[in-house]
Design a protein around this motif. Structure first.
Motif, PDB file in Angstrom:
ATOM      1  N   LYS A  78      -7.878   2.104   1.828  1.00 48.09           N
ATOM      2  CA  LYS A  78      -7.806   3.514   2.222  1.00 48.09           C
ATOM      3  C   LYS A  78      -7.062   4.336   1.183  1.00 48.09           C
ATOM      4  N   TYR A  83       0.819  -1.211   0.000  1.00 49.70           N
ATOM      5  CA  TYR A  83       0.000   0.000   0.000  1.00 49.70           C
ATOM      6  C   TYR A  83       0.855   1.265   0.000  1.00 49.70           C
ATOM      7  N   GLY A  90     -11.421  -1.350  11.611  1.00 51.40           N
ATOM      8  CA  GLY A  90     -10.881  -0.238  10.853  1.00 51.40           C
ATOM      9  C   GLY A  90     -10.853  -0.510   9.361  1.00 51.40           C
ATOM     10  N   GLU A  91     -10.145   0.335   8.652  1.00 52.05           N
ATOM     11  CA  GLU A  91     -10.137   0.303   7.196  1.00 52.05           C
ATOM     12  C   GLU A  91      -8.953  -0.494   6.673  1.00 52.05           C
ATOM     13  N   ASP A  92      -9.147  -1.150   5.551  1.00 53.90           N
ATOM     14  CA  ASP A  92      -8.070  -1.862   4.881  1.00 53.90           C
ATOM     15  C   ASP A  92      -7.032  -0.842   4.403  1.00 53.90           C
ATOM     16  N   LYS A  93      -5.735  -1.144   4.638  1.00 52.96           N
ATOM     17  CA  LYS A  93      -4.682  -0.199   4.274  1.00 52.96           C
ATOM     18  C   LYS A  93      -4.691   0.109   2.781  1.00 52.96           C
ATOM     19  N   ILE A 109      -5.794  -0.988   9.142  1.00 57.03           N
ATOM     20  CA  ILE A 109      -5.042   0.085   9.784  1.00 57.03           C
ATOM     21  C   ILE A 109      -4.792  -0.278  11.247  1.00 57.03           C
ATOM     22  N   GLY A 110      -3.551  -0.141  11.683  1.00 58.28           N
ATOM     23  CA  GLY A 110      -3.221  -0.443  13.070  1.00 58.28           C
ATOM     24  C   GLY A 110      -3.035  -1.915  13.359  1.00 58.28           C
TER      25      GLY A 110
END
Length: 494
Positions: free
Chosen positions: A88, A35, A82-85, A76-77
């Motif tokens: 995003k 990413y 959360g969101e997929d790297k 993320i993190g």
């Protein structure tokens, strides 16, 4: 042949290397999440396992080396929420996720070529193995170690730990993990805070999703490595590697998944981890302002660098530290590596010109020197000791080149095999020459120039004119001319 010993992270012991099916060796290394541009920590990890791969092949093993590409599921993190790297980046740049994947996979391969890191035997992608991942999850559910909630599937760590050990790799215990785990006060759908995602339900806004028995979703980050390693290397295999930062939770979860699906203890015999990079004693990180990219190291375009360093200098510098120890970057250390590499390269050049004589008036013991080189690598791939051993023969080689001593023809042949073998085949060092590519390294130099041209194009796209000009000026000083056109940029050398 001397025995090889590995420092096994799983058992915390140095152990004799005994492959499951010698001379065949199965080795899996966690690859990049594509990413963003590859960073120097990635380079060190993959360089370390490149040398391990090279040495195993050099000593007669037939290695199937699998290194994956993570192109979905890494959130993320590094958590389960959360969101997929990749998603995003795709959303922010308003492009398809696979465009992001392709761009940064290309960049990763370019950087690997520049540092002369060999490609693996197999380089599978997470998105290319969705069917296998779904099947793997189903096996874990059937064995009673996973459960489905609202279209997501979670691994039950506590249920698994009733039947098998959990935490052996990282040395963490269930009770300690519970004390250090933040309770989400009912916000999480997990039955237990220790549980981790095998499959996540995806809402309509999620860009990357696939149909499954539990609804549209995507695989958990840990799952892909279990699936692809066992698909290509079997339910039990020899070596698993990666960065030290992956020990927990990623690698710990892999072990649990493998056992949870296949019910075989010790799915991986030897675990090896590469250590982190520091800069002047501080952890290398973007937040610290000391995170070098490969481009910055080569061009010198960083406030902490006095000048740029060639890819082979950087490679040699990294090999001067043991793969499992921290490595500290500094201008002084890089300059010392540059001088040391030049000294070794010059000795090898002199050696390759020698033909030897019928007489021998030296006290060079080639067999002893050879034994030291092999002993170093057989002691958990100790490249610093190998390099020190190679330096031991430099004085004699240069003395023979200057005519101060005579080496016999047989000694010369043995030394050529020793130095060319360990320098090129094992350490992966090629002579870049002064101001250009030497014989045998033209492809490497060409790849380096292509990478720098691509980095300049990216800088122009991002309107980073200072960086674009810096790259152009650096190449101009080396006699490289850049020509821009509608089709892109090309280079020529004077």
């Amino acid at each position: 042949m001397q025995p090889l010993y590995l420092n096994n992270i799983l058992t915390k012991k140095k152990e004799l290397f005994e492959p499951l099916n010698a001379p065949h060796v199965g080795m899996y290394v966690c690859g990049p999440t594509v990413y963003s541009n590859v960073h120097l920590g990635n380079v060190r990890t993959f360089l370390s396992f490149d040398v391990i791969y090279r040495y195993l092949e050099f000593t007669g093993y037939k290695v199937r080396y699998v290194r994956n590409i993570t192109d979905v599921g890494h959130l993320i993190g590094d958590a389960d929420e959360g969101e997929d790297k990749i998603g995003k980046v795709a959303r922010l740049e308003e492009i398809e996720p696979m465009e992001v994947v392709q761009k940064y996979t290309n960049d990763f391969h370019d950087v690997m070529r520049v540092f002369n890191i060999l490609p693996p035997s197999i380089e599978p992608t997470a998105t290319g193995h969705i069917i296998e991942q779904i099947s793997f999850v189903q096996k874990i559910i059937e064995n009673g170690y996973a459960y489905e909630v609202n279209g997501s599937v979670y691994f039950s760590v506590r249920k698994f730990s009733e039947d098998y050990p959990y935490g052996e790799l990282s040395g963490r215990k269930i009770d300690e993990l519970m004390n250090n785990t933040r309770d989400l006060d009912g916000q999480s759908e997990k039955r237990d805070p220790l549980d981790f995602a095998l499959w996540k339900n995806a809402d309509e806004t999620h860009l990357m999703k696939w149909p499954s028995p539990w609804g549209n979703g995507f695989p958990g980050w840990h799952l892909e490595c279990s699936v692809m390693s066992t698909k290509y290397l079997g339910e039990q295999f020899d070596i698993h590697g990666g960065g030290m930062d992956l020990k927990f939770p990623h690698h710990e979860c892999e072990i649990a998944q493998n056992i949870g699906a296949n019910k075989k203890l010790n799915p991986i015999k030897y675990w090896l981890h590469g250590n982190m990079l520091t800069v002047n004693g501080r952890k290398m990180a973007k937040s610290e302002g000391n995170g070098f990219t490969p481009e910055e190291l080569i061009t010198g375009n960083h406030k902490l660098l006095k000048r740029g360093y060639s890819p082979m200098t950087v490679r040699f510098f990294m090999l001067m530290g043991h793969y499992a120890s921290t490595l500290d970057f500094s201008n002084e250390a890089l300059q010392a590596a540059e001088k040391g590499l030049s000294k070794l390269n010059n000795a090898v050049k002199n050696l390759n010109k020698l033909t030897g004589s019928d007489s021998d008036n030296s006290d060079v013991d080639v067999n002893s020197l050879s034994e030291k080189c092999y002993s170093a690598m057989n002691d958990d791939f100790n490249t610093p000791i190998l390099i020190a051993s190679l330096f031991e023969g430099v004085k004699a080689i240069n003395s023979a080149s200057d005519g101060r001593i005579e080496l016999g023809s047989n000694q010369i042949l043995q030394l050529k095999n020793l130095y060319n073998g360990f320098m090129k085949d094992v350490l992966g060092l090629v002579d870049e020459g002064a101001g250009g590519a030497a014989e045998g390294s033209e492809d490497l130099a060409s790849n380096l120039l292509d990478l720098l041209i691509k980095m300049r194009s990216n800088a122009k796209e991002n309107k980073d004119w200072d960086r674009a000009d810096k790259i152009r000026n650096t190449l101009s000083d080396l006699g490289v001319t850049i020509k821009d056109s509608k089709e892109g940029s090309t280079w020529s050398h004077e």
